[in-house]
Design a protein around this motif. Sequence first.
Motif, PDB file in Angstrom:
ATOM      1  N   MET A   1       0.833  -1.179   0.000  1.00 56.41           N
ATOM      2  CA  MET A   1       0.000   0.000   0.000  1.00 56.41           C
ATOM      3  C   MET A   1       0.882   1.248   0.000  1.00 56.41           C
ATOM      4  SD  MET A   1      -2.941   1.077   2.726  1.00 56.41           S
ATOM      5  CE  MET A   1      -1.857   1.775   3.947  1.00 56.41           C
ATOM      6  N   PHE A   2       0.392   2.290  -0.663  1.00 56.62           N
ATOM      7  CA  PHE A   2       1.111   3.551  -0.769  1.00 56.62           C
ATOM      8  C   PHE A   2       0.219   4.674  -0.249  1.00 56.62           C
ATOM      9  CE2 PHE A   2       2.479   0.587  -3.986  1.00 56.62           C
ATOM     10  CZ  PHE A   2       3.858   0.614  -3.884  1.00 56.62           C
ATOM     11  N   THR A   3       0.779   5.879  -0.174  1.00 52.88           N
ATOM     12  CA  THR A   3      -0.001   7.020   0.310  1.00 52.88           C
ATOM     13  C   THR A   3      -0.187   8.095  -0.747  1.00 52.88           C
ATOM     14  OG1 THR A   3       1.919   8.270   1.100  1.00 52.88           O
ATOM     15  CG2 THR A   3       0.946   6.668   2.622  1.00 52.88           C
ATOM     16  N   GLY A   4       0.538   8.003  -1.862  1.00 51.11           N
ATOM     17  CA  GLY A   4       0.448   9.040  -2.887  1.00 51.11           C
ATOM     18  C   GLY A   4       1.295  10.251  -2.570  1.00 51.11           C
ATOM     19  N   ILE A   5       2.208  10.120  -1.594  1.00 51.20           N
ATOM     20  CA  ILE A   5       3.153  11.190  -1.291  1.00 51.20           C
ATOM     21  C   ILE A   5       4.475  10.825  -1.952  1.00 51.20           C
ATOM     22  CG2 ILE A   5       4.317  12.504   0.525  1.00 51.20           C
ATOM     23  CD1 ILE A   5       1.253  12.861   0.443  1.00 51.20           C
ATOM     24  N   VAL A   6       4.783  11.461  -3.068  1.00 49.15           N
ATOM     25  CA  VAL A   6       5.960  11.122  -3.863  1.00 49.15           C
ATOM     26  C   VAL A   6       7.227  11.415  -3.054  1.00 49.15           C
ATOM     27  CG1 VAL A   6       7.271  11.717  -5.942  1.00 49.15           C
ATOM     28  CG2 VAL A   6       4.786  11.469  -6.054  1.00 49.15           C
ATOM     29  N   GLU A   7       8.119  10.425  -3.017  1.00 47.97           N
ATOM     30  CA  GLU A   7       9.364  10.573  -2.258  1.00 47.97           C
ATOM     31  C   GLU A   7      10.508  11.120  -3.094  1.00 47.97           C
ATOM     32  OE1 GLU A   7      10.094   7.437   0.948  1.00 47.97           O
ATOM     33  OE2 GLU A   7       9.275   6.304  -0.745  1.00 47.97           O
ATOM     34  N   GLU A   8      10.464  10.827  -4.390  1.00 46.97           N
ATOM     35  CA  GLU A   8      11.625  11.157  -5.221  1.00 46.97           C
ATOM     36  C   GLU A   8      11.206  11.260  -6.679  1.00 46.97           C
ATOM     37  OE1 GLU A   8      16.134   9.395  -5.782  1.00 46.97           O
ATOM     38  OE2 GLU A   8      14.581   8.042  -5.066  1.00 46.97           O
ATOM     39  N   LEU A   9      11.827  12.183  -7.391  1.00 44.84           N
ATOM     40  CA  LEU A   9      11.650  12.278  -8.838  1.00 44.84           C
ATOM     41  C   LEU A   9      12.787  11.490  -9.463  1.00 44.84           C
ATOM     42  CD1 LEU A   9       9.720  13.625 -10.828  1.00 44.84           C
ATOM     43  CD2 LEU A   9      11.268  15.553 -10.928  1.00 44.84           C
ATOM     44  N   ASP A 153     -16.654  14.023 -17.624  1.00 43.23           N
ATOM     45  CA  ASP A 153     -15.562  13.609 -18.498  1.00 43.23           C
ATOM     46  C   ASP A 153     -14.202  14.154 -18.071  1.00 43.23           C
ATOM     47  OD1 ASP A 153     -16.035  16.249 -19.032  1.00 43.23           O
ATOM     48  OD2 ASP A 153     -16.041  16.034 -21.215  1.00 43.23           O
ATOM     49  N   ALA A 154     -14.173  14.890 -16.947  1.00 47.48           N
ATOM     50  CA  ALA A 154     -12.923  15.513 -16.512  1.00 47.48           C
ATOM     51  C   ALA A 154     -13.021  15.915 -15.045  1.00 47.48           C
ATOM     52  CB  ALA A 154     -12.618  16.746 -17.369  1.00 47.48           C
ATOM     53  N   PHE A 155     -11.888  16.281 -14.470  1.00 44.18           N
ATOM     54  CA  PHE A 155     -11.853  16.813 -13.115  1.00 44.18           C
ATOM     55  C   PHE A 155     -10.721  17.828 -13.042  1.00 44.18           C
ATOM     56  CE2 PHE A 155      -9.077  13.154 -13.174  1.00 44.18           C
ATOM     57  CZ  PHE A 155      -7.943  13.564 -12.484  1.00 44.18           C
ATOM     58  N   THR A 156     -10.758  18.673 -12.025  1.00 44.47           N
ATOM     59  CA  THR A 156      -9.675  19.636 -11.843  1.00 44.47           C
ATOM     60  C   THR A 156      -8.996  19.379 -10.500  1.00 44.47           C
ATOM     61  OG1 THR A 156     -11.138  21.294 -10.856  1.00 44.47           O
ATOM     62  CG2 THR A 156     -10.771  21.425 -13.235  1.00 44.47           C
ATOM     63  N   ILE A 157      -7.706  19.717 -10.464  1.00 43.93           N
ATOM     64  CA  ILE A 157      -6.894  19.609  -9.258  1.00 43.93           C
ATOM     65  C   ILE A 157      -6.088  20.895  -9.137  1.00 43.93           C
ATOM     66  CG2 ILE A 157      -6.703  17.100  -9.033  1.00 43.93           C
ATOM     67  CD1 ILE A 157      -4.247  17.192 -10.848  1.00 43.93           C
ATOM     68  N   ALA A 158      -5.763  21.277  -7.916  1.00 45.80           N
ATOM     69  CA  ALA A 158      -4.934  22.460  -7.685  1.00 45.80           C
ATOM     70  C   ALA A 158      -3.573  21.994  -7.185  1.00 45.80           C
ATOM     71  CB  ALA A 158      -5.599  23.389  -6.668  1.00 45.80           C
ATOM     72  N   LEU A 159      -2.516  22.412  -7.860  1.00 49.83           N
ATOM     73  CA  LEU A 159      -1.162  21.973  -7.529  1.00 49.83           C
ATOM     74  C   LEU A 159      -0.393  23.081  -6.831  1.00 49.83           C
ATOM     75  CD1 LEU A 159      -0.241  20.137 -10.855  1.00 49.83           C
ATOM     76  CD2 LEU A 159      -1.388  19.223  -8.828  1.00 49.83           C
ATOM     77  N   ILE A 160       0.094  22.776  -5.638  1.00 48.44           N
ATOM     78  CA  ILE A 160       0.885  23.725  -4.866  1.00 48.44           C
ATOM     79  C   ILE A 160       2.319  23.741  -5.386  1.00 48.44           C
ATOM     80  CG2 ILE A 160      -0.588  23.464  -2.835  1.00 48.44           C
ATOM     81  CD1 ILE A 160       1.639  21.669  -1.621  1.00 48.44           C
ATOM     82  N   PRO A 161       3.119  24.741  -5.016  1.00 44.94           N
ATOM     83  CA  PRO A 161       4.494  24.830  -5.520  1.00 44.94           C
ATOM     84  C   PRO A 161       5.325  23.571  -5.288  1.00 44.94           C
ATOM     85  CG  PRO A 161       3.901  26.889  -4.474  1.00 44.94           C
ATOM     86  CD  PRO A 161       2.768  25.939  -4.219  1.00 44.94           C
ATOM     87  N   THR A 162       5.177  22.936  -4.125  1.00 45.59           N
ATOM     88  CA  THR A 162       5.950  21.723  -3.843  1.00 45.59           C
ATOM     89  C   THR A 162       5.628  20.624  -4.845  1.00 45.59           C
ATOM     90  OG1 THR A 162       6.088  22.240  -1.493  1.00 45.59           O
ATOM     91  CG2 THR A 162       6.413  19.942  -2.108  1.00 45.59           C
ATOM     92  N   THR A 163       4.347  20.428  -5.146  1.00 39.72           N
ATOM     93  CA  THR A 163       3.940  19.406  -6.115  1.00 39.72           C
ATOM     94  C   THR A 163       4.453  19.748  -7.511  1.00 39.72           C
ATOM     95  OG1 THR A 163       1.944  19.003  -4.802  1.00 39.72           O
ATOM     96  CG2 THR A 163       1.968  18.114  -7.037  1.00 39.72           C
ATOM     97  N   LEU A 164       4.385  21.017  -7.877  1.00 40.12           N
ATOM     98  CA  LEU A 164       4.873  21.449  -9.188  1.00 40.12           C
ATOM     99  C   LEU A 164       6.374  21.222  -9.332  1.00 40.12           C
ATOM    100  CD1 LEU A 164       2.887  24.797  -9.477  1.00 40.12           C
ATOM    101  CD2 LEU A 164       2.534  22.747 -10.873  1.00 40.12           C
ATOM    102  N   GLU A 165       7.108  21.419  -8.251  1.00 42.90           N
ATOM    103  CA  GLU A 165       8.561  21.315  -8.307  1.00 42.90           C
ATOM    104  C   GLU A 165       9.067  19.877  -8.183  1.00 42.90           C
ATOM    105  OE1 GLU A 165      12.484  22.668  -5.711  1.00 42.90           O
ATOM    106  OE2 GLU A 165      10.544  23.576  -5.282  1.00 42.90           O
ATOM    107  N   LEU A 166       8.435  19.088  -7.324  1.00 44.38           N
ATOM    108  CA  LEU A 166       9.006  17.787  -6.951  1.00 44.38           C
ATOM    109  C   LEU A 166       8.352  16.587  -7.613  1.00 44.38           C
ATOM    110  CD1 LEU A 166       9.601  18.393  -3.130  1.00 44.38           C
ATOM    111  CD2 LEU A 166      11.204  18.695  -5.038  1.00 44.38           C
TER     112      LEU A 166
END
Length: 199
Positions: A1-9, A153-166
């Motif tokens: 199981m995962f949490t969806g919190i990306v650890e590394e690019l 047919d679609a959804f929207t999400i808001a991406l914070i700076p950390t998500t955009l960068e990492l």
Amino acid sequence: MFTGIVEELGEVIALEPAGDSARLTVRGPLVVSDAAHGASIAVNGVCLTVTDLKGDTFTVDVMKETLDRSSLAALEPGSPVNLERPVRPADRLGGHIVQGHVDGVGRVVSREPGDRWEVVTVELPRRLARYVAEKGSITVDGVSLTVVEARDDAFTIALIPTTLELTTLGRKGPGDPVNLEVDVVAKYVERLVTAGSLT
């Protein structure tokens, strides 16, 4: 199981076709630091099993089912990928329950920049729309996110700076494919509610 919190690019080193499957090699120093043969690592939200480790890279076998249901077949050397190790039972669940079982592939439709964030619209297969709810959880390329708006047919999400960068989501543009995993709880609720009609 995962949490969806990306650890590394991470970075794709090779994607080698092997009949109707493929072997994928990825560089990810953090996620391989405590990995062993047979360990699970989520790559862009897809749970894969480590078959080989060399230095700061790991190799996995990707079966036809996974190639058909995800965007992994479109990867090439140099592609960035979101990486996450499985959660330990004692860890905090920072995102939501993520299995690493991709339900389908969506496509980025548009990006609307804000001051320090962006609203991204993602098209999804209509069969998955019933599992997506406003302020509910969805996993996009392995990233746990909150749905801002849900449509048929679609959804929207808001991406914070950390998500955009990492994560890879900072680099995805209109037309780019993304792996989608809907909330497993929603799927089980639907199954339980419709169970009577199956008998």
